[in-house]
Design a protein around this motif. Sequence first.
Motif, PDB file in Angstrom:
ATOM      1  N   LEU A   1       0.896  -1.700   0.038  1.00 24.28           N
ATOM      2  CA  LEU A   1      -0.316  -0.295   0.428  1.00 24.28           C
ATOM      3  C   LEU A   1       0.482   0.920  -0.038  1.00 24.28           C
ATOM      4  O   LEU A   1       0.449   2.115  -1.109  1.00 24.28           O
ATOM      5  N   GLU A   2       2.142   1.261   0.798  1.00 26.88           N
ATOM      6  CA  GLU A   2       3.316   2.328   0.625  1.00 26.88           C
ATOM      7  C   GLU A   2       3.717   2.644  -0.242  1.00 26.88           C
ATOM      8  O   GLU A   2       3.932   3.922  -0.985  1.00 26.88           O
ATOM      9  N   ASP A   3       3.168   1.561  -1.529  1.00 27.15           N
ATOM     10  CA  ASP A   3       4.507   2.137  -2.659  1.00 27.15           C
ATOM     11  C   ASP A   3       3.467   2.249  -3.857  1.00 27.15           C
ATOM     12  O   ASP A   3       3.642   3.180  -5.321  1.00 27.15           O
ATOM     13  N   ASP A   4       2.322   2.074  -3.458  1.00 35.87           N
ATOM     14  CA  ASP A   4       0.835   2.265  -4.365  1.00 35.87           C
ATOM     15  C   ASP A   4      -0.850   2.401  -3.749  1.00 35.87           C
ATOM     16  O   ASP A   4      -0.676   1.119  -3.388  1.00 35.87           O
TER      17      ASP A   4
ATOM     18  N   LEU B   1      -4.245  -7.990   3.262  1.00 40.19           N
ATOM     19  CA  LEU B   1      -5.106  -7.561   1.116  1.00 40.19           C
ATOM     20  C   LEU B   1      -6.344  -6.577   1.538  1.00 40.19           C
ATOM     21  O   LEU B   1      -7.168  -6.649   2.232  1.00 40.19           O
ATOM     22  N   LEU B   2      -6.318  -5.191   0.890  1.00 38.70           N
ATOM     23  CA  LEU B   2      -6.952  -4.673   0.429  1.00 38.70           C
ATOM     24  C   LEU B   2      -7.924  -5.067  -1.307  1.00 38.70           C
ATOM     25  O   LEU B   2      -6.969  -5.047  -1.389  1.00 38.70           O
ATOM     26  N   LEU B   3      -8.992  -4.593  -1.264  1.00 40.45           N
ATOM     27  CA  LEU B   3      -9.468  -5.359  -2.829  1.00 40.45           C
ATOM     28  C   LEU B   3      -9.950  -3.819  -2.894  1.00 40.45           C
ATOM     29  O   LEU B   3     -10.694  -2.636  -2.776  1.00 40.45           O
ATOM     30  N   ALA B   4      -8.677  -3.426  -4.189  1.00 42.65           N
ATOM     31  CA  ALA B   4      -8.953  -2.209  -4.718  1.00 42.65           C
ATOM     32  C   ALA B   4     -10.372  -1.674  -5.439  1.00 42.65           C
ATOM     33  O   ALA B   4     -10.743  -2.954  -5.708  1.00 42.65           O
TER      34      ALA B   4
ATOM     35  N   LEU C   1      -5.031  -6.133  -6.247  1.00 37.89           N
ATOM     36  CA  LEU C   1      -4.596  -5.850  -4.162  1.00 37.89           C
ATOM     37  C   LEU C   1      -3.796  -5.359  -4.079  1.00 37.89           C
ATOM     38  O   LEU C   1      -2.813  -4.765  -4.553  1.00 37.89           O
ATOM     39  N   ARG C   2      -3.702  -4.661  -2.575  1.00 39.80           N
ATOM     40  CA  ARG C   2      -2.714  -3.555  -2.164  1.00 39.80           C
ATOM     41  C   ARG C   2      -2.237  -4.489  -0.783  1.00 39.80           C
ATOM     42  O   ARG C   2      -3.939  -5.874   0.076  1.00 39.80           O
TER      43      ARG C   2
END
Length: 404
Positions: free
Chosen positions: A137-140, A161-164, A169-170
């Motif tokens: 997440l910190e990179d994207d 994990l996060l679903l954008a 995924l992040r």
Amino acid sequence: MTHDDLRELLRDHVEDVTGPDLADVAWKRARGIRRRRAATTVAAVAVVAVLLGTALGRPGDERATEPVAPSPAPSPTVTRESTPAPPYDSSRGSQPDGEEDGWSVFRGPTAEQETALPLVESPLPTEIDLGAPAAPLEDDPVEAALAAYAITREDGSIELLLLADDGSLRSVDVSDVQPLSDGGLDVSIARETLLSPTGRFLAIPQEGSVLVLTLATGDWRTIDTGTAPTAWVSWLGESDLYLPPARLGGQGPTYSALDGTRNGSNGFVVPTGPFDPATGVPIGRSRQGPLGTAQTWASVAVPGPDTPPVPSRVVVVDGFTRADDALLVLGETNTSERPDSCCSVAFWLDGERIVYESQTDPRRLVAWRVRTHELGTVATITGIVPGQRVVSSYVRVWDRSPGS
């Protein structure tokens, strides 16, 4: 020797033998082998000779001129195929299957029937692969997420994990988060209420505080909560945190997730339907939507059409009006068809449909149009390694405005 000479020689030797026509079988087999392997005529003769030796006996064998009894026919192999479940009958429309203390009862699909439900359009992708690459997440960074998935590995470590919005995924670095136990389970990250209603923030309970992450900036802040229990922290709107004293709710303090100030108290009670909550087990979180509040329960006694009450898994919709009270029965609890943690309410899809997460293989998000037999698949969730525990948290899909 030509093929025709060979075939005639074979027929002369076996014309008195009773039983199946081995010569014709041998001939067809020899020709098939010749075509497949481009065997020479010598090889074909060798094949036939072996077959003749089997049928008539080898030279010098005193039984060579005696007819050879055919081998008994092998017993037929009986293959027992499981009968597939009939498709879920959605043609019953809005006619309930029964009534329980004024609540309309609808019988839902089995886990097997869920695999054949039609697709339902939603903001989520139709397949969510948790094994796909995930950028840090910190990179994207992303402004908001549609869902968060806390994956607890067998060694106890947790991957978040996060679903954008675009289905990518992040990953979130949670290595510094301290575990928080609730009945032996670490609920610091693996919680259904992790993600805020619009997906812009994460709330992670700790002893005496709640950590809040802003996704767009990657900034963490600590909300001091004193002695109030934090294990069941939930979002109250987009910017407030509510700390109920127990899993089923109750009066508790509220704090601003933006600056940490205490701004009052609130309370709610998880809907139980017509059941005694002392005999049931709540699954996942309750979700408020346009028609009311939805909550899944296990081990509640639901009478069948012609049977006495049996412990069952039920999605309860406690409507804002009596006419919207409804139950969706997802089978008996004491079976191996569904795991114990199935099937928590994920979100309201729109003004009429709720979505529950069916923990089959693969997992499915299933939409139910309340007070009907209309169900469909929103998405499948793949990429889960056996032995891992996955807890999902979803945004307020039906309306991204504050509130949940």
